[in-house]
Design a protein around this motif. Structure first.
Motif, PDB file in Angstrom:
ATOM      1  N   ALA A 246      51.263  39.854  29.216  1.00  0.00           N
ATOM      2  CA  ALA A 246      49.897  40.370  29.394  1.00  0.00           C
ATOM      3  C   ALA A 246      48.860  39.266  29.369  1.00  0.00           C
ATOM      4  CB  ALA A 246      49.597  41.398  28.306  1.00  0.00           C
ATOM      5  N   ASP A 247      49.212  38.099  28.815  1.00  0.00           N
ATOM      6  CA  ASP A 247      48.251  36.993  28.784  1.00  0.00           C
ATOM      7  C   ASP A 247      48.011  36.395  30.165  1.00  0.00           C
ATOM      8  OD1 ASP A 247      50.815  36.068  28.946  1.00  0.00           O
ATOM      9  OD2 ASP A 247      50.594  34.493  27.444  1.00  0.00           O
ATOM     10  N   ARG A 248      48.754  36.851  31.197  1.00  0.00           N
ATOM     11  CA  ARG A 248      48.464  36.395  32.556  1.00  0.00           C
ATOM     12  C   ARG A 248      47.124  36.931  33.039  1.00  0.00           C
ATOM     13  NH1 ARG A 248      49.825  40.203  36.639  1.00  0.00           N
ATOM     14  NH2 ARG A 248      50.309  42.209  35.715  1.00  0.00           N
ATOM     15  N   LEU A 249      46.640  38.009  32.386  1.00  0.00           N
ATOM     16  CA  LEU A 249      45.325  38.567  32.707  1.00  0.00           C
ATOM     17  C   LEU A 249      44.273  37.738  31.982  1.00  0.00           C
ATOM     18  CD1 LEU A 249      46.371  42.277  32.180  1.00  0.00           C
ATOM     19  CD2 LEU A 249      46.064  41.110  34.377  1.00  0.00           C
ATOM     20  N   THR A 250      43.438  37.062  32.742  1.00  0.00           N
ATOM     21  CA  THR A 250      42.551  36.057  32.165  1.00  0.00           C
ATOM     22  C   THR A 250      41.465  36.630  31.271  1.00  0.00           C
ATOM     23  OG1 THR A 250      41.239  36.136  34.202  1.00  0.00           O
ATOM     24  CG2 THR A 250      42.949  34.442  34.049  1.00  0.00           C
ATOM     25  N   ASN A 251      40.984  37.825  31.557  1.00  0.00           N
ATOM     26  CA  ASN A 251      39.937  38.433  30.747  1.00  0.00           C
ATOM     27  C   ASN A 251      39.943  39.943  30.951  1.00  0.00           C
ATOM     28  OD1 ASN A 251      38.399  38.922  33.215  1.00  0.00           O
ATOM     29  ND2 ASN A 251      37.913  36.735  33.138  1.00  0.00           N
ATOM     30  N   GLU A 252      39.105  40.628  30.174  1.00  0.00           N
ATOM     31  CA  GLU A 252      39.108  42.083  30.249  1.00  0.00           C
ATOM     32  C   GLU A 252      38.516  42.600  31.549  1.00  0.00           C
ATOM     33  OE1 GLU A 252      36.236  44.063  29.863  1.00  0.00           O
ATOM     34  OE2 GLU A 252      34.751  42.549  29.319  1.00  0.00           O
ATOM     35  N   ALA A 253      37.674  41.803  32.209  1.00  0.00           N
ATOM     36  CA  ALA A 253      37.164  42.208  33.519  1.00  0.00           C
ATOM     37  C   ALA A 253      38.287  42.234  34.554  1.00  0.00           C
ATOM     38  CB  ALA A 253      36.051  41.262  33.967  1.00  0.00           C
ATOM     39  N   ALA A 254      39.219  41.274  34.463  1.00  0.00           N
ATOM     40  CA  ALA A 254      40.369  41.255  35.371  1.00  0.00           C
ATOM     41  C   ALA A 254      41.263  42.470  35.124  1.00  0.00           C
ATOM     42  CB  ALA A 254      41.159  39.964  35.188  1.00  0.00           C
ATOM     43  N   PHE A 255      41.438  42.849  33.860  1.00  0.00           N
ATOM     44  CA  PHE A 255      42.246  44.029  33.558  1.00  0.00           C
ATOM     45  C   PHE A 255      41.565  45.287  34.073  1.00  0.00           C
ATOM     46  CE2 PHE A 255      43.422  47.491  30.570  1.00  0.00           C
ATOM     47  CZ  PHE A 255      44.772  47.555  30.871  1.00  0.00           C
ATOM     48  N   ALA A 256      40.240  45.369  33.926  1.00  0.00           N
ATOM     49  CA  ALA A 256      39.504  46.522  34.443  1.00  0.00           C
ATOM     50  C   ALA A 256      39.642  46.614  35.958  1.00  0.00           C
ATOM     51  CB  ALA A 256      38.033  46.428  34.047  1.00  0.00           C
ATOM     52  N   MET A 257      39.613  45.473  36.654  1.00  0.00           N
ATOM     53  CA  MET A 257      39.813  45.482  38.100  1.00  0.00           C
ATOM     54  C   MET A 257      41.229  45.918  38.445  1.00  0.00           C
ATOM     55  SD  MET A 257      38.410  45.025  41.042  1.00  0.00           S
ATOM     56  CE  MET A 257      36.934  44.013  40.827  1.00  0.00           C
ATOM     57  N   LEU A 258      42.207  45.460  37.661  1.00  0.00           N
ATOM     58  CA  LEU A 258      43.590  45.856  37.885  1.00  0.00           C
ATOM     59  C   LEU A 258      43.764  47.362  37.756  1.00  0.00           C
ATOM     60  CD1 LEU A 258      46.619  45.154  38.235  1.00  0.00           C
ATOM     61  CD2 LEU A 258      46.721  44.795  35.769  1.00  0.00           C
ATOM     62  N   CYS A 259      43.022  47.981  36.836  1.00  0.00           N
ATOM     63  CA  CYS A 259      43.121  49.419  36.615  1.00  0.00           C
ATOM     64  C   CYS A 259      42.176  50.222  37.509  1.00  0.00           C
ATOM     65  CB  CYS A 259      42.818  49.748  35.157  1.00  0.00           C
ATOM     66  SG  CYS A 259      43.998  49.060  33.986  1.00  0.00           S
ATOM     67  N   CYS A 322      31.970  55.245  33.184  1.00  0.00           N
ATOM     68  CA  CYS A 322      31.512  54.277  32.168  1.00  0.00           C
ATOM     69  C   CYS A 322      32.474  54.225  30.988  1.00  0.00           C
ATOM     70  CB  CYS A 322      30.110  54.641  31.692  1.00  0.00           C
ATOM     71  SG  CYS A 322      28.806  54.507  32.921  1.00  0.00           S
ATOM     72  N   LEU A 323      32.910  55.402  30.538  1.00  0.00           N
ATOM     73  CA  LEU A 323      33.825  55.453  29.398  1.00  0.00           C
ATOM     74  C   LEU A 323      35.170  54.814  29.726  1.00  0.00           C
ATOM     75  CD1 LEU A 323      33.056  59.059  28.102  1.00  0.00           C
ATOM     76  CD2 LEU A 323      32.626  56.930  26.872  1.00  0.00           C
ATOM     77  N   LYS A 324      35.666  55.014  30.942  1.00  0.00           N
ATOM     78  CA  LYS A 324      36.926  54.392  31.341  1.00  0.00           C
ATOM     79  C   LYS A 324      36.819  52.878  31.279  1.00  0.00           C
ATOM     80  CE  LYS A 324      38.792  56.224  35.107  1.00  0.00           C
ATOM     81  NZ  LYS A 324      38.806  56.887  36.431  1.00  0.00           N
ATOM     82  N   ARG A 325      35.664  52.356  31.661  1.00  0.00           N
ATOM     83  CA  ARG A 325      35.460  50.895  31.602  1.00  0.00           C
ATOM     84  C   ARG A 325      35.471  50.405  30.156  1.00  0.00           C
ATOM     85  NH1 ARG A 325      35.553  46.457  31.052  1.00  0.00           N
ATOM     86  NH2 ARG A 325      34.578  44.721  32.188  1.00  0.00           N
ATOM     87  N   ALA A 328      39.030  50.538  28.819  1.00  0.00           N
ATOM     88  CA  ALA A 328      39.821  49.428  29.357  1.00  0.00           C
ATOM     89  C   ALA A 328      39.649  48.176  28.507  1.00  0.00           C
ATOM     90  CB  ALA A 328      39.426  49.152  30.803  1.00  0.00           C
ATOM     91  N   ARG A 329      38.442  47.956  27.987  1.00  0.00           N
ATOM     92  CA  ARG A 329      38.209  46.792  27.130  1.00  0.00           C
ATOM     93  C   ARG A 329      39.023  46.906  25.843  1.00  0.00           C
ATOM     94  NH1 ARG A 329      32.640  46.806  26.700  1.00  0.00           N
ATOM     95  NH2 ARG A 329      32.572  45.479  28.548  1.00  0.00           N
ATOM     96  N   GLU A 330      39.032  48.088  25.227  1.00  0.00           N
ATOM     97  CA  GLU A 330      39.807  48.279  23.999  1.00  0.00           C
ATOM     98  C   GLU A 330      41.302  48.073  24.249  1.00  0.00           C
ATOM     99  OE1 GLU A 330      39.125  51.793  21.711  1.00  0.00           O
ATOM    100  OE2 GLU A 330      37.027  51.932  22.311  1.00  0.00           O
ATOM    101  N   VAL A 331      41.791  48.640  25.334  1.00  0.00           N
ATOM    102  CA  VAL A 331      43.212  48.520  25.650  1.00  0.00           C
ATOM    103  C   VAL A 331      43.579  47.074  25.926  1.00  0.00           C
ATOM    104  CG1 VAL A 331      44.981  49.136  27.349  1.00  0.00           C
ATOM    105  CG2 VAL A 331      43.402  50.886  26.511  1.00  0.00           C
TER     106      VAL A 331
END
Length: 348
Positions: A246-259, A322-325, A328-331
């Motif tokens: 999971a550390d291949r995801l550089t930041n939480e914005a990248a994870f949010a884009m992935l989702c 908004c809540l999903k975003r 995503a940060r918490e996850v």
């Protein structure tokens, strides 16, 4: 030099490009262990291999990706060429392999591939079987109800008002006379019994898989299950989406884009706005939606947020986005903290 690989079911086509962008050659190899080793030897024959770009590391390129990882070869996942480039230069396996090598060299449309040799890969395999069983069971239940709608009136009156669980039991326990299969009413009873018993078998299969999935998710990331609104199924989907590394995801914005929960800018001139993101992993997007819906019903902090945003003029779909975003940060924090704990400590 840099390599690029266009992957297919039976063959992989590789291309080699030097750091100046000149094509050194291309070749085709079979998709077996010997073919993977031959491909790597061929690439290394041109000089020092800096990087390999591979299309489809999670599908047809999975075997090659495992070999490259085992050999310590730097590797990136390469997206397919854009449509404009394909229209301009055509399409063939050597052309796509060369495009993959150039994309890896320029680091355009590339990302680190998921590791597929750990517990998350085992989790993914089990989830494939469970998702198939759940979907098939839902289809069977719909077929049962469709048959009841068109059944003879006596049978229809007997079954139409039954709740789902009782309906499955009654249909499965019927004993129609097989000799009367030419009669529509008898044939409907036989079909309903067959479907109901299939529904029962699928329920047993799902329960068996859940007995494996729950403890496995808890072993991989107990912190994820501790978050409000997240159960084993949703947590499993989040783990599969992020991957073993999971550390291949550089930041939480990248994870949010992935989702698919990162709002996309859609501004022009005097208009400043964002639009809905319809990309990303839709299964992960659905899992985040389930977390939000659960919190909307059970979490007071979420209820307060909804009231405040409603007073500001936002609609319910906008608030959910908004809540999903935020979820995503918490996850993401739960996923990356567990990934950091698994990394070996650096020597002093």
């Amino acid at each position: 030099m840099v390599g690029g690989v266009d992957t297919h079911k039976d063959t992989h086509t590789a291309a080699a490009v030097d750091t100046a962008g000149r094509v050194l050659g291309s070749a085709q190899f079979p998709t077996d262990a010997a073919g993977y080793r031959a491909l790597l030897r061929w690439l290394r024959g041109f000089g020092t291999l800096l990087l390999v770009g591979v299309e489809g590391t999670g599908v047809y390129g999975a075997g090659l990706a495992r070999l490259l990882a085992a050999q310590g070869v730097a590797m990136v996942e390469v997206d397919r060429p854009d449509r404009k480039a394909r229209r301009w230069q055509g399409k063939s396996d050597p052309v796509d392999a060369e495009a993959a090598a150039r994309a890896a060299l320029a680091r355009v449309r590339t990302g680190l591939p998921k590791q597929r040799d750990g517990r998350v890969e085992a989790l993914r395999a089990l989830r494939v079987a469970r998702r198939s069983a759940v979907g098939h069971r839902a289809d069977v239940q719909r077929q049962i109800k469709a048959l009841i709608v068109t059944a003879p009136e006596s049978l229809r009156a007997q079954l139409r008002a039954l709740p789902d669980r009782e309906l499955i039991k009654v249909c499965a326990d019927q004993r129609p006379d097989r000799a009367g299969a030419g009669d529509p009413g008898t044939a409907t009873k036989i079909a309903l019994r067959s479907l109901a018993r299939r529904h029962r078998a699928l329920s047993v299969e799902i329960a068996d898989l859940d007995e494996l999935l729950g403890p496995l998710v808890a072993q991989i990331n107990p912190g994820l299950l501790a978050l409000k609104g997240i159960g084993p199924d949703v947590a499993g989907q989040m783990l599969v989406t992020a991957g073993e590394n999971a550390d291949r995801l550089t930041n939480e914005a990248a994870f949010a884009m992935l989702c698919g929960v990162a709002p996309l800018p859609a501004s022009s001139g005097r208009t400043t706005r964002h639009r809905l993101n319809r990309g990303g992993d839709r299964a992960a997007n659905s899992a985040l939606w389930r977390i939000v819906i659960t919190r909307m019903a059970t979490d007071q902090r979420t209820k307060n947020y909804i009231a405040r945003r409603t007073a500001q003029g936002l609609t319910k779909p906008e608030i959910i986005r908004c809540l999903k975003r935020y979820v995503a940060r918490e996850v993401f924090l739960a996923l990356t903290s567990a990934s950091a704990e698994k990394r070996p400590a650096k020597a002093a």
